[in-house]
Scaffold this motif. Sequence first.
Motif, PDB file in Angstrom:
ATOM      1  N   ALA A  60       0.829  -1.203   0.000  1.00 26.30           N
ATOM      2  CA  ALA A  60       0.000   0.000   0.000  1.00 26.30           C
ATOM      3  C   ALA A  60       0.863   1.252   0.000  1.00 26.30           C
ATOM      4  N   GLY A  61       1.971   1.216   0.757  1.00 26.02           N
ATOM      5  CA  GLY A  61       2.862   2.371   0.793  1.00 26.02           C
ATOM      6  C   GLY A  61       3.521   2.641  -0.539  1.00 26.02           C
ATOM      7  N   GLN A  62       3.976   1.571  -1.227  1.00 28.25           N
ATOM      8  CA  GLN A  62       4.592   1.757  -2.534  1.00 28.25           C
ATOM      9  C   GLN A  62       3.572   2.240  -3.562  1.00 28.25           C
ATOM     10  N   LYS A  63       2.343   1.723  -3.461  1.00 27.34           N
ATOM     11  CA  LYS A  63       1.301   2.159  -4.385  1.00 27.34           C
ATOM     12  C   LYS A  63       0.973   3.636  -4.182  1.00 27.34           C
ATOM     13  N   ALA A  64       0.900   4.058  -2.909  1.00 30.78           N
ATOM     14  CA  ALA A  64       0.632   5.469  -2.618  1.00 30.78           C
ATOM     15  C   ALA A  64       1.785   6.351  -3.093  1.00 30.78           C
ATOM     16  N   ALA A  65       3.020   5.875  -2.905  1.00 30.55           N
ATOM     17  CA  ALA A  65       4.177   6.658  -3.349  1.00 30.55           C
ATOM     18  C   ALA A  65       4.186   6.810  -4.864  1.00 30.55           C
ATOM     19  N   LYS A  66       3.829   5.745  -5.574  1.00 34.51           N
ATOM     20  CA  LYS A  66       3.756   5.836  -7.032  1.00 34.51           C
ATOM     21  C   LYS A  66       2.684   6.823  -7.464  1.00 34.51           C
ATOM     22  N   ALA A  67       1.539   6.814  -6.753  1.00 35.30           N
ATOM     23  CA  ALA A  67       0.460   7.742  -7.096  1.00 35.30           C
ATOM     24  C   ALA A  67       0.898   9.183  -6.880  1.00 35.30           C
ATOM     25  N   VAL A  68       1.622   9.432  -5.780  1.00 38.52           N
ATOM     26  CA  VAL A  68       2.108  10.788  -5.505  1.00 38.52           C
ATOM     27  C   VAL A  68       3.104  11.222  -6.570  1.00 38.52           C
ATOM     28  N   THR A  69       4.012  10.319  -6.931  1.00 35.52           N
ATOM     29  CA  THR A  69       5.009  10.646  -7.965  1.00 35.52           C
ATOM     30  C   THR A  69       4.336  10.928  -9.304  1.00 35.52           C
ATOM     31  N   LYS A  70       3.347  10.101  -9.651  1.00 38.29           N
ATOM     32  CA  LYS A  70       2.640  10.303 -10.914  1.00 38.29           C
ATOM     33  C   LYS A  70       1.892  11.630 -10.920  1.00 38.29           C
ATOM     34  N   LYS A  71       1.259  11.963  -9.797  1.00 38.63           N
ATOM     35  CA  LYS A  71       0.538  13.225  -9.705  1.00 38.63           C
ATOM     36  C   LYS A  71       1.489  14.404  -9.825  1.00 38.63           C
TER      37      LYS A  71
END
Length: 471
Positions: A436-447
């Motif tokens: 979940a943490g890696q998925k959230a980090a990817k979402a933040v980076t993509k945004k």
Amino acid sequence: MVRPVLLFGTTMLALTRAFSSLKPARSTFFQRRLIQYATSDELKMENIYMEWSLEDDRILHNNRHLSSVRLASMLGRGMHGVEARMKKITNVDSAAYRRLFSAEDIQNIDTDENISNKLTPVKEVLRRIQWDPTLPASSFSVIHYDRVEDTLCETPFEAQNDSISGKERMFVFALPEHRIEAVKYLDRVVWNKELRLDAVFGSMNGKGETIDEVVKNYNEWKREKEEKEERNKLRQVEILKEMRSILEETRIATLKQMSSNLIHSEWDSEGVKDYVKRVLMLYFDARKEREENESVVANNVEEKEDAFGVIHFLHLFSDLVALLPDETLRGEVLVEVESVINRNQETGLDSSDKTSQPSELPDLNEDEVEEKFVKGSGNGGQKVNKTSNRVILVHTPTSLRVECQDTRSLQQNRKIARKRLRLKLDAFINGDASRAGQKAAKAVTKKAKNKARSKRRRQQKNQSQSDEEIS
């Protein structure tokens, strides 16, 4: 002799049983070839190459929108070979392109007006099997997605419905249409949504072949399939001989045992990732041992890696994986191999670096989990409000709590609740390194990237408007 068309694979375990499993009436030629290859000390890499037939090229071109992993799994070939062949059939100056798009083939395609350009819906295919008295319904099966496990399952056509709500008694008709991926007659796929294949009514990539012809010619198709599987055994011997020069005999035996355990177990995505990691560890151990035995100095390490580099090894391994009999497992392993190859090509580092890989979900100890069933609430009628199908799980050591009332089925709610608890426990233990943490980090980076891109476009637009006003 018919040219080999590699569409079906075989297992690594089958090598040890090759001679005992072959039928006496059909084994003489292939046994002689297996003995010849197994006892020969001279083997060149060129022997691993298998000629591409016209049918292979057509399948590759018709499904060129699919990934190289999916195509490799479909054709039973390595990813490197599929990518190289795709370049040839898309190059107008190549001989492969001229053979594929010859004037005769184009004329045949243009004059075939009886083939529908729309795929027949699967419900019509199922109704045809149900009501056509000439078709044995017991010989058919349906491949579909399990909504909870998110895996492909195969169910007999006549199976009774005991898990999906509603009045429909037959499971295949109770299944939502979007979850059905393929329909099989014995061992042959006669309808496939992804490949746009319909050999029941003959639409699209069915090329006009109907189910009556499939049933009539099934024995001939089965015979050709067995011949291809026997040829695959020869190819497997050749690939293993090439890998033996990298891993040595003891590690090849370990690789066979690992592959056999994976094939005969109830594997999942985590098991596939662990399998690929252990295969890579065999490679790195072999490379380390080779460097120590030969006293390789630092200046010569790069030359050794060029000869037996990890990417070269992974491409060779993908050729071996393409021979696995289970197409679903074959695709999962090839996806993981492709991700490792991409990481090595992008970073230039050994794939033993595990920082970019998602953490494995922790296992649940049932003794540490408290489970309760309570009455549900909300939409669903009496099936929800009058029965205790709402699941509550509490992890005693961490006091983590999850609830699930997603479906009307108590068993499915229990599976979903345990999956959620494992994800929650993973986040509790690993923090930002969890899935979940890696998925959230990817979402933040993509945004952030999208925001920066939009800002840059606005600046370019304003700059161009300013230049126009000045001019």
